[in-house]
Design an enzyme around this catalytic site. Structure first.
Site, PDB file in Angstrom:
ATOM      1  N   SER A 138      38.549  85.494   7.202  1.00  0.00           N
ATOM      2  CA  SER A 138      37.342  86.111   7.824  1.00  0.00           C
ATOM      3  C   SER A 138      37.728  87.486   8.661  1.00  0.00           C
ATOM      4  O   SER A 138      38.974  87.587   8.917  1.00  0.00           O
ATOM      5  CB  SER A 138      36.777  84.907   8.916  1.00  0.00           C
ATOM      6  OG  SER A 138      35.730  85.488   9.605  1.00  0.00           O
ATOM      7  N   TYR A 151      37.255  78.841  15.829  1.00  0.00           N
ATOM      8  CA  TYR A 151      37.176  79.546  14.540  1.00  0.00           C
ATOM      9  C   TYR A 151      38.165  80.914  14.478  1.00  0.00           C
ATOM     10  O   TYR A 151      38.963  80.988  13.583  1.00  0.00           O
ATOM     11  CB  TYR A 151      35.859  79.963  14.271  1.00  0.00           C
ATOM     12  CG  TYR A 151      35.261  80.548  12.930  1.00  0.00           C
ATOM     13  CD1 TYR A 151      35.030  79.704  11.938  1.00  0.00           C
ATOM     14  CD2 TYR A 151      35.349  81.898  12.653  1.00  0.00           C
ATOM     15  CE1 TYR A 151      34.880  80.152  10.789  1.00  0.00           C
ATOM     16  CE2 TYR A 151      35.127  82.183  11.560  1.00  0.00           C
ATOM     17  CZ  TYR A 151      34.840  81.507  10.350  1.00  0.00           C
ATOM     18  OH  TYR A 151      34.399  81.947   9.095  1.00  0.00           O
TER      19      TYR A 151
HETATM   20  P1  NAD Z   1      29.335  76.977   3.422  1.00  0.00           P
HETATM   21  O1  NAD Z   1      28.803  75.871   4.480  1.00  0.00           O
HETATM   22  O2  NAD Z   1      28.267  77.367   2.617  1.00  0.00           O
HETATM   23  O3  NAD Z   1      30.456  76.028   2.697  1.00  0.00           O
HETATM   24  C1  NAD Z   1      31.495  75.440   3.284  1.00  0.00           C
HETATM   25  C2  NAD Z   1      31.935  74.545   2.268  1.00  0.00           C
HETATM   26  O4  NAD Z   1      33.170  73.838   2.815  1.00  0.00           O
HETATM   27  C3  NAD Z   1      31.102  73.409   1.674  1.00  0.00           C
HETATM   28  O5  NAD Z   1      31.177  73.076   0.457  1.00  0.00           O
HETATM   29  C4  NAD Z   1      31.398  72.197   2.365  1.00  0.00           C
HETATM   30  O6  NAD Z   1      30.815  71.008   1.771  1.00  0.00           O
HETATM   31  C5  NAD Z   1      32.853  72.251   2.507  1.00  0.00           C
HETATM   32  N1  NAD Z   1      33.407  71.413   3.618  1.00  0.00           N
HETATM   33  C6  NAD Z   1      33.148  71.420   4.933  1.00  0.00           C
HETATM   34  N2  NAD Z   1      33.897  70.572   5.495  1.00  0.00           N
HETATM   35  C7  NAD Z   1      34.565  70.202   4.536  1.00  0.00           C
HETATM   36  C8  NAD Z   1      35.742  68.773   4.577  1.00  0.00           C
HETATM   37  N3  NAD Z   1      36.029  68.330   5.980  1.00  0.00           N
HETATM   38  N4  NAD Z   1      36.154  68.525   3.735  1.00  0.00           N
HETATM   39  C9  NAD Z   1      35.883  69.563   2.384  1.00  0.00           C
HETATM   40  N5  NAD Z   1      34.940  70.427   2.364  1.00  0.00           N
HETATM   41  C10 NAD Z   1      34.272  70.749   3.427  1.00  0.00           C
HETATM   42  O7  NAD Z   1      30.178  77.908   4.185  1.00  0.00           O
HETATM   43  P2  NAD Z   1      30.465  79.470   3.537  1.00  0.00           P
HETATM   44  O8  NAD Z   1      29.885  80.466   4.394  1.00  0.00           O
HETATM   45  O9  NAD Z   1      30.522  79.468   2.148  1.00  0.00           O
HETATM   46  O10 NAD Z   1      32.404  79.315   4.061  1.00  0.00           O
HETATM   47  C11 NAD Z   1      33.262  79.180   3.059  1.00  0.00           C
HETATM   48  C12 NAD Z   1      34.525  79.813   3.923  1.00  0.00           C
HETATM   49  O11 NAD Z   1      34.310  81.177   3.994  1.00  0.00           O
HETATM   50  C13 NAD Z   1      34.745  79.339   5.211  1.00  0.00           C
HETATM   51  O12 NAD Z   1      36.168  78.938   5.263  1.00  0.00           O
HETATM   52  C14 NAD Z   1      34.304  80.080   6.131  1.00  0.00           C
HETATM   53  O13 NAD Z   1      34.820  80.105   7.392  1.00  0.00           O
HETATM   54  C15 NAD Z   1      34.507  81.627   5.348  1.00  0.00           C
HETATM   55  N6  NAD Z   1      33.670  82.646   5.883  1.00  0.00           N
HETATM   56  C16 NAD Z   1      32.489  82.700   5.792  1.00  0.00           C
HETATM   57  C17 NAD Z   1      31.599  83.833   6.146  1.00  0.00           C
HETATM   58  C18 NAD Z   1      30.312  83.929   6.293  1.00  0.00           C
HETATM   59  O14 NAD Z   1      29.574  84.714   6.686  1.00  0.00           O
HETATM   60  N7  NAD Z   1      29.520  82.880   5.707  1.00  0.00           N
HETATM   61  C19 NAD Z   1      32.332  84.750   6.719  1.00  0.00           C
HETATM   62  C20 NAD Z   1      33.698  84.816   6.721  1.00  0.00           C
HETATM   63  C21 NAD Z   1      34.643  83.789   6.272  1.00  0.00           C
END
Ligand code: NAD
Length: 256
Positions: A138, A151
Site C-alpha cells: 500500500s 496497517y
Molecule cells: P477487500 O475487503 O475488497 O478484499 C479483501 C479480501 O481479503 C477479501 O477477499 C476478503 O475475504 C479477504 N480476507 C480478509 N480477511 C481474510 C482472512 N483472514 N483470510 C483470507 N482472506 C481474507 O479489500 P481490498 O481493498 O481489495 O484489499 C486488498 C488488499 O489491497 C489488502 O491487502 C489491502 O490492504 C490492499 N490495499 C487496498 C487499498 C484500497 O484502497 N482498497 C489500498 C492499498 C492497499
C-alpha cells in the site's frame, strides 16, 4: 502469456485480489481463489475468461490453513508459479484505543501470512527456476497516516519482506516485488467513506470527495483493473530484472 502457470491470489473473492485474479486468468493462468464470502460468482467470472479455477477457504491468519491452501493448489494444478499476497484488513483508531486483538489480526493477515505462503512456495519455484511473488502492500508501506498503526506497521513490514525475498533469490528466475496502491474503491475503503460520512454528517459523494482530496492529488481512485495490468507486467519476461521494487500506483500520493 501465462498459459500453464498457476497463480494463488489470497483474498481474491473481492476487490483488488479479484481484479488481479481476472487479469492473470485473461493471460491463461490457472487460478486458486481464496477469501471469505461468496466465491461462486468470482469462480464463474474466472471460468468465463477461459481459465481453470479452484477455491480454497483458508483463513490467512492461521498457519495451518495457509499450508492447506498451498497443498491444495499443488494438488489441483501441480505447481504454484505465481503467488499474490493480497488478503488484508484495516482498522482505524488511535494507538491508545486500538484493540489489541485487531492489532494481532492485522499483523497476522496483512504481514505474517505472506511469510508463510512465501516460505511454502519458494522451494518449488526455485526448483523450476521461475516464479513471481507479488505482495500487495500500500502507499501505507511507504508513508504513514494517523490512526492506522497496525496497517502501516504491517505494510512497511511487507515492503521489507519483499526486499529480502527479492535479494535472497536475486540470481534465480524467482522475482519478488510489491505493489503500493493509493485509494481503490473496494469494500475495505467504502467502510472508511461510510465512517467519514457518518462522523461528519456528509453524503456518500461528499465523503468520497473529501477522502480523495486529503491524500490523492489525481482525485481519482486506482482501479483493480489497473492493478491487475501491473501484476501481469510483473509476471512478464520484460520484468525478469525487476526485483525488490515497491511500485506505487497512487495518483501522486507519495510524490508529495
Ligand atoms: P477487500 O475487503 O475488497 O478484499 C479483501 C479480501 O481479503 C477479501 O477477499 C476478503 O475475504 C479477504 N480476507 C480478509 N480477511 C481474510 C482472512 N483472514 N483470510 C483470507 N482472506 C481474507 O479489500 P481490498 O481493498 O481489495 O484489499 C486488498 C488488499 O489491497 C489488502 O491487502 C489491502 O490492504 C490492499 N490495499 C487496498 C487499498 C484500497 O484502497 N482498497 C489500498 C492499498 C492497499
Amino acid at each position: 502469456m501465462l498459459k500453464g502457470k498457476t497463480a494463488i491470489v489470497t483474498g481474491s473473492t473481492s476487490g483488488i485480489g479479484l481484479g488481479i485474479a481476472k487479469a492473470l486468468a485473461a493471460q491463461g493462468a490457472n487460478i486458486v481463489l481464496n477469501g471469505f464470502g461468496d466465491y461462486e460468482s468470482p469462480k464463474g467470472a474466472i471460468t468465463a475468461l477461459g481459465a481453470r479455477v479452484s477455491y480454497h477457504p483458508a483463513d490467512m491468519s492461521k498457519p495451518d490453513d495457509i499450508a492447506a491452501l498451498v497443498a491444495h493448489a499443488q494438488e489441483a494444478f501441480g505447481t504454484v508459479d505465481i503467488l499474490v499476497n493480497n488478503a488484508g484488513i484495516q482498522h482505524v483508531s488511535r494507538i491508545e484505543n486500538f484493540p489489541t486483538e485487531r492489532w494481532d489480526s492485522i499483523l497476522a493477515i496483512n504481514l505474517t501470512s505472506a511469510f508463510h505462503t512465501t516460505r511454502l512456495v519458494l522451494p518449488g519455484m526455485l526448483q523450476r527456476n521461475w516464479g513471481r511473488i507479488i505482495n500487495i502492500a500500500s502507499v501505507h508501506g511507504l508513508v504513514a497516516s494517523a490512526e492506522k498503526s497496525a496497517y502501516v506497521a504491517a505494510k512497511h513490514g511487507l515492503v521489507g519482506l519483499t526486499k529480502v525475498t527479492a535479494l535472497e533469490n536475486a540470481t534465480s528466475g524467482v522475482t519478488c516485488n510489491a505493489i503500493c496502491p493509493g485509494w481503490v474503491l473496494t469494500p475495505l475503503v467504502q467502510k472508511q467513506v461510510d465512517a467519514k460520512a457518518q462522523q461528519m454528517g456528509l453524503t456518500n459523494t461528499e465523503a468520497t470527495k473529501l477522502l480523495l482530496g486529503e491524500k490523492e492529488p489525481s482525485q481519482q481512485f486506482t482501479t483493480p483493473e489497473e492493478l491487475g495490468a501491473l501484476a501481469v507486467f510483473l509476471c512478464s519476461s520484460a520484468a525478469d530484472n525487476v526485483r525488490g521494487v515497491a511500485w506505487n500506483m497512487d495518483g501522486g500520493w507519495t510524490a508529495q
